[in-house]
Design an enzyme around this catalytic site. Sequence first.
Site, PDB file in Angstrom:
ATOM      1  N   HIS A 188       0.838  -1.205   0.000  1.00 48.06           N
ATOM      2  CA  HIS A 188       0.000   0.000   0.000  1.00 48.06           C
ATOM      3  C   HIS A 188       0.869   1.249   0.000  1.00 48.06           C
ATOM      4  CE1 HIS A 188      -2.296   3.287   1.923  1.00 48.06           C
ATOM      5  NE2 HIS A 188      -3.309   2.789   1.222  1.00 48.06           N
ATOM      6  N   CYS A 198      -4.871  -1.252 -15.104  1.00 43.13           N
ATOM      7  CA  CYS A 198      -4.697  -0.152 -14.157  1.00 43.13           C
ATOM      8  C   CYS A 198      -3.884  -0.557 -12.934  1.00 43.13           C
ATOM      9  CB  CYS A 198      -6.054   0.405 -13.719  1.00 43.13           C
ATOM     10  SG  CYS A 198      -7.096  -0.797 -12.879  1.00 43.13           S
TER      11      CYS A 198
END
Length: 895
Positions: free
Chosen positions: A468, A844
């Site tokens: 993340h 993406c």
Amino acid sequence: MRKWTYNFGLGRSEGSASDSALLGAKGANLAELGSLGLPVPPGMTIIADACTWFHEHECHFPDTLLDQVAKGLNQIEESTGKRFGAAHNPLFLSVRPGTRVPVPGMTGTVLNIGLNDQTVQALAKETGDVDFAWSTYRRFIATFADLAMGLDHAVFEELLEEKSGKSAIANNPGLSVEQWRQVIEAGKAIVLDEMGETFPQDPQEQLWAVIAAAFKSWTAPRAEAYRKLHSIPVDWGTAVNIQAMVFGNRNGNSMTGNAITRNPKTGASGVTGTFLPRAQGYELSTGDRAPHQISERGRKEAERTEMSLEAMLPEAYETLEEMTQKLERHYRDVVELEFTVDDGYFWILESRLARCDIRARMRSAVDMVHEGLINREEALTRIDPLELEQLLHPAIDPSVEREVIGTGLPASPGAAAGEIVFNAEDAVHAAKEGRRVILVRSETSPEDVYGMHAAEGVLTSRGGLTSHAAVVARGMGIPCVAGAGAVRIDAEAGTMTSMGVTLKKGDHITIDGSVGQIIRGQTQMVQPELAGDFAKLMEWSDAVRRMGVRTNADTSTEARVARKFGAEGIGLCRTEHMFFEENRINVVREMILAEDEDGRRQSLEKLLPMQRSDFIELFEIMHGLPVTIRLLDPPLHEFLPKVDSDVAEMAERMGLGEEELRRRIEAMHEFNPMLGHRGCRLAISYPEIAEMQARAIFEAAVEAAKSTGAPVVPEIMVPLVSLRRELDYVKARIEQVADDVAKETGVFLNYLVGTMIELPRAAFRGQEIAQAAEFFSFGTNDLTQTVFGISRDDAGGFLTTYRQKGIIEKDPFVSLDYEGVGEIIKLASERGRAGRHDLKLGICGEHAGDPASIHFCEATGLDYISCSPYRVPVARLAAAQATIYEGATPKAAVY
């Protein structure tokens, strides 16, 4: 009979530059130089397969190799008029291994093979220089003992100093022949004492011992470790190059040097480089003597007083210029070469394509197009797309000394300095006061995003290159060092410890996300500058590439950066990142913790204008370009308060007791949230959330069209679909909202509804799902997780081990796994277009910024790639290169 040796030099060669797998890179380049008629000392290359044979046969040479080397030596002798091992006019040899790719840990070059007690006297007589001949012999004994026998060079020198005195070791002139004999005898005695073997006087024995040492170094521990780390097959072996010696240290008309056809820092045309008078090649790298500049211009720029080659030996300089121009015209690229001038005669020892800074590489590529040497497509293939990132971020001043206190993964490029903070709240507070901070966390989660926005950079002790922290930092364009496992973070105490250094909150550190370093204190930075060559290469890339290049952007700042770098729309807007801002998170929490639909809708009414304003800003920035917005994706518990103070604040806000609030939070706990209640499952359980987001999107599109005059076509992405009925259900709610907004505003919008393919079942049922979806966007981060069954946030600890042990070649979260994940993308694409011929296909995930993965996307026929803003230039160039290599038709006007 197997051909083991290939001859080269003096206008004839049996190989070429394309034969690096056979001859190694050095041997292939020497063959090319020889075939061009350039002055290369004659020699031969023993092919790399001989190394493999040698190791397969208990370190014995094939008989036919012995015969072929003997014949090759005869040809060298005929070319030079010298005889190997002869008492008069002897031939001396240099031997160096030559791998097809660089492999540190291999044995080095051994010069002056053939020197012995007899031939040294012939060399002294030939040159009239006793010191030159005998000091060369002394150095040969030391090098041979080191590389062929295993006696450490430093140990040999120390022992020789003890036995024969400092003056001899320093090679001071003026020693008598008898004094030199004493030095040599001392050296041979050391070899015998330390190794239990006599130093060989037979030149043939010397030659074959060095060849064997070169072959053995291919499997030596250091080389083996490097090969395994970089997945270099052991059966590649190493070639060995044998050449006639030329002496750059023979006399005052002799020298050795390195030259490059253009400046490796700036790319400016004109030969540049350095040389040392009366020296052999190894002396250039020792740093014992200050090198001279080759040209007068270079001498003046370097503010040096030593004579340049141009002034010292103008004829040699003219020859060098002629040679470099010929090589550059031949290779049509910047070329680096090693040369020796032996008593005024110019020799090229080696050439290769030069290693230049990215700015120099860009300038030379653009200039060569203007000079007619190459075309635009060739210029584009000269640039490593990933190197462009060096131009887009601040970097540490190269002149500054670094006090490195830890290392991690280079997760997001660039460098930043600031005070240490351990939570998002402190980062935001510091930013409001104008203080620069580095957010230090064990790992980050979506609730840290607003703190990451406020920070100059991020450091985590856990996580990999697609964690993340890494993904979000790259999107924001801030540096990140992730997975610094040796760093111990105690957020409660406000300390971090690494390499015995403990720092506390408020202390300053610098992080370099390009190399993964953690540096104590504030370090001076240099700011990026985008030169005209960069813009020209981007212009050429856009004219060539077929695929569109979009960006992943969640904020107006990211969108503006991406537009500046040439993004052609937004391929992924993660709406959850909009919810964590300080003035919104509590409203989101109220909505999540509401007991019924009415309560949720009341909170959603408060969120609607916030979402709408976000989308208006994005649509205005994109000004008519496509924008793909993903509906809420993460599990709702990620938004809920975790620390006691936040729980207390939320309880008071909602008029609940803390225990009641904790009960509601606990009820939302999931054992495996990544595969739990998230994505489209939220939209089915709580359709009012998707309806609010759809309304915000459509109303924003209407408003943005009025202000810009360029209507956006919103692309609404439904995440985590695995069943067509899931998509049908959510799509129906979106279409109903679109109809409602159209009736209310009188504006009927064009829009698309599609899905993110991140689950294998969705890929397998692509034909069916495409009947409801107007586009597929491959979310390769999660698709890689679900295909491999690996968590990207936890994989760093063992994927490195997997690579080291040869189980995998690349981290599948960094570069796309063609055989597994890639096959699923191909399958989904084929089946999807079978269900809808005009289905738009994009990617993406973070792989959209990886050049190798972009090549796969081109080969698969995807319409666009969407990457983080600071990867947009990388993607533009990589997409152009993929079009060139795949032979695809240049891009269409619309994606």
